[in-house]
Design a protein around this motif. Sequence first.
Motif, PDB file in Angstrom:
ATOM      1  N   VAL A  36       0.852  -1.198   0.000  1.00 47.66           N
ATOM      2  CA  VAL A  36       0.000   0.000   0.000  1.00 47.66           C
ATOM      3  C   VAL A  36       0.880   1.237   0.000  1.00 47.66           C
ATOM      4  O   VAL A  36       1.783   1.369   0.828  1.00 47.66           O
ATOM      5  CB  VAL A  36      -0.898   0.064   1.257  1.00 47.66           C
ATOM      6  N   GLY A  58       0.953   5.664  -0.440  1.00 49.67           N
ATOM      7  CA  GLY A  58       0.239   6.939  -0.535  1.00 49.67           C
ATOM      8  C   GLY A  58       1.223   8.019  -0.962  1.00 49.67           C
ATOM      9  O   GLY A  58       2.369   8.038  -0.489  1.00 49.67           O
ATOM     10  N   VAL A 102      -2.271  -1.501  -3.580  1.00 49.40           N
ATOM     11  CA  VAL A 102      -3.299  -0.472  -3.388  1.00 49.40           C
ATOM     12  C   VAL A 102      -2.596   0.883  -3.403  1.00 49.40           C
ATOM     13  O   VAL A 102      -1.659   1.106  -2.633  1.00 49.40           O
ATOM     14  CB  VAL A 102      -4.033  -0.631  -2.029  1.00 49.40           C
ATOM     15  N   ILE A 103      -3.034   1.746  -4.321  1.00 52.94           N
ATOM     16  CA  ILE A 103      -2.451   3.097  -4.326  1.00 52.94           C
ATOM     17  C   ILE A 103      -3.571   4.122  -4.147  1.00 52.94           C
ATOM     18  O   ILE A 103      -4.687   3.947  -4.644  1.00 52.94           O
ATOM     19  CB  ILE A 103      -1.647   3.388  -5.613  1.00 52.94           C
ATOM     20  N   GLY A 104      -3.224   5.184  -3.434  1.00 53.64           N
ATOM     21  CA  GLY A 104      -4.244   6.197  -3.163  1.00 53.64           C
ATOM     22  C   GLY A 104      -3.742   7.602  -3.420  1.00 53.64           C
ATOM     23  O   GLY A 104      -2.539   7.882  -3.327  1.00 53.64           O
ATOM     24  N   VAL A 126      -3.096   9.851  -9.114  1.00 60.47           N
ATOM     25  CA  VAL A 126      -2.912   8.390  -9.217  1.00 60.47           C
ATOM     26  C   VAL A 126      -2.411   7.990 -10.611  1.00 60.47           C
ATOM     27  O   VAL A 126      -2.660   6.877 -11.067  1.00 60.47           O
ATOM     28  CB  VAL A 126      -4.175   7.603  -8.787  1.00 60.47           C
ATOM     29  N   LYS A 143      -0.758   4.499 -11.562  1.00 62.05           N
ATOM     30  CA  LYS A 143      -1.387   3.218 -11.936  1.00 62.05           C
ATOM     31  C   LYS A 143      -0.835   2.693 -13.255  1.00 62.05           C
ATOM     32  O   LYS A 143      -0.736   1.492 -13.463  1.00 62.05           O
ATOM     33  CB  LYS A 143      -2.918   3.341 -11.963  1.00 62.05           C
ATOM     34  N   VAL A 171      -7.069   1.136  -7.062  1.00 64.96           N
ATOM     35  CA  VAL A 171      -6.820   2.578  -7.000  1.00 64.96           C
ATOM     36  C   VAL A 171      -7.920   3.223  -6.166  1.00 64.96           C
ATOM     37  O   VAL A 171      -9.106   2.904  -6.338  1.00 64.96           O
ATOM     38  CB  VAL A 171      -6.821   3.182  -8.426  1.00 64.96           C
ATOM     39  N   THR A 172      -7.517   4.117  -5.255  1.00 66.53           N
ATOM     40  CA  THR A 172      -8.527   4.871  -4.504  1.00 66.53           C
ATOM     41  C   THR A 172      -8.230   6.369  -4.637  1.00 66.53           C
ATOM     42  O   THR A 172      -7.065   6.767  -4.748  1.00 66.53           O
ATOM     43  CB  THR A 172      -8.532   4.522  -2.991  1.00 66.53           C
ATOM     44  N   THR A 173      -9.282   7.161  -4.644  1.00 69.66           N
ATOM     45  CA  THR A 173      -9.098   8.625  -4.598  1.00 69.66           C
ATOM     46  C   THR A 173     -10.048   9.195  -3.544  1.00 69.66           C
ATOM     47  O   THR A 173     -11.171   8.688  -3.368  1.00 69.66           O
ATOM     48  CB  THR A 173      -9.382   9.289  -5.971  1.00 69.66           C
ATOM     49  N   SER A 181      -6.776   4.827   0.754  1.00 72.56           N
ATOM     50  CA  SER A 181      -6.241   3.538   0.293  1.00 72.56           C
ATOM     51  C   SER A 181      -6.423   2.426   1.327  1.00 72.56           C
ATOM     52  O   SER A 181      -6.840   1.322   0.990  1.00 72.56           O
ATOM     53  CB  SER A 181      -4.759   3.690  -0.056  1.00 72.56           C
TER      54      SER A 181
END
Length: 254
Positions: A110, A112, A134-136, A143, A146, A158-160, A171
Amino acid sequence: MAGIIENGVVRRNELVGPSIYLMQIELPETARKAKPGQFIHIKINDGTHLLRRPISIAGADIKKGEIEIIYRVVGIGTKRMSMLKEGDIVDSLGPLGTSFTMDKKHIVGVGGGVGIAPILFMARRAKEGQMTVVIGGRNKEEVFWKDLFPSTVKKLIVTTDDGSCGRKGFSISVLPELFQKDKVDELCVCGPGVMMRNAAQMAKDALVYCEVSMERRMGCGIGTCLACVCQETKGGHKKVCLDGPVFPSTAVIL
Ligand SMILES: Cc1cc2nc3c(=O)[nH]c(=O)nc-3n(C[C@H](O)[C@H](O)[C@H](O)COP(=O)(O)OP(=O)(O)OC[C@H]3O[C@@H](n4cnc5c(N)ncnc54)[C@H](O)[C@@H]3O)c2cc1C
Ligand code: FES
């Protein structure tokens, strides 16, 4: 282990995200020795900056003898780095520090912010299907990472914060679901302190071994100046440049 000083030729240095640059440097010895989690210590050659700047290694191509770094411009040193052109010379000390454990069957990484850089290096070195990543970021611009990850990862989530790309939220909010659905043997985290603290707690609750990459301002980078110390859970101190930056999450106070 002390790194080596190499003067490397810049092969590429370009803007890839908001104030974020990707630099490829010809550093054959460093590329040969580099392990995910380690960093290089870059000298800012403008005659006024004595201290080097620590930057994680995001990739190492042994055949080409090149390493890749991805850095955010935050102050004078990184501003200077962003002005370097193809063919310019970089004075690098490295690779320095400890690396992530990579012999576990299923690793979740993970990242950030620019903390994604060492997770990217891990994913590039991992076996096919060994890593879930997992990238945030705050929004879709943040991001861009990715597209840099290899297709060999098991899954890339992917999270935003604003929901403009991937899942909406932080994330680490996906971790409980990941721990529940699949057998996870190791969690590796690099990012802001609060993110690492919460991720480490989630790993503890799920009985998953966790490693974190600590960030401190650094001086020498080789264990002599004590600028970078962090606190051990058992009471003493550790040098982030030499004993870290990667530690088992239970070994240090986050
Ligand atoms: C092991 C390690 C790996 C790192 N990897 C990366 C990376 O891959 N990509 C990347 O963009 N950055 C990375 N950093 C952070 C990077 O070293 C700093 O952003 C850089 O040194 C800032 O230099 P500067 O001269 O531009 O800023 P300065 O002019 O020295 O400072 C500008 C601002 O940044 C803050 N700052 C400076 N250094 C740090 C630091 N080490 N930690 C937290 N805040 C800091 C200062 O407090 C100040 O607010 C890493 C740091 C460590 C310790
Ligand atoms: S930076 Fe000097 S001891 Fe770590």
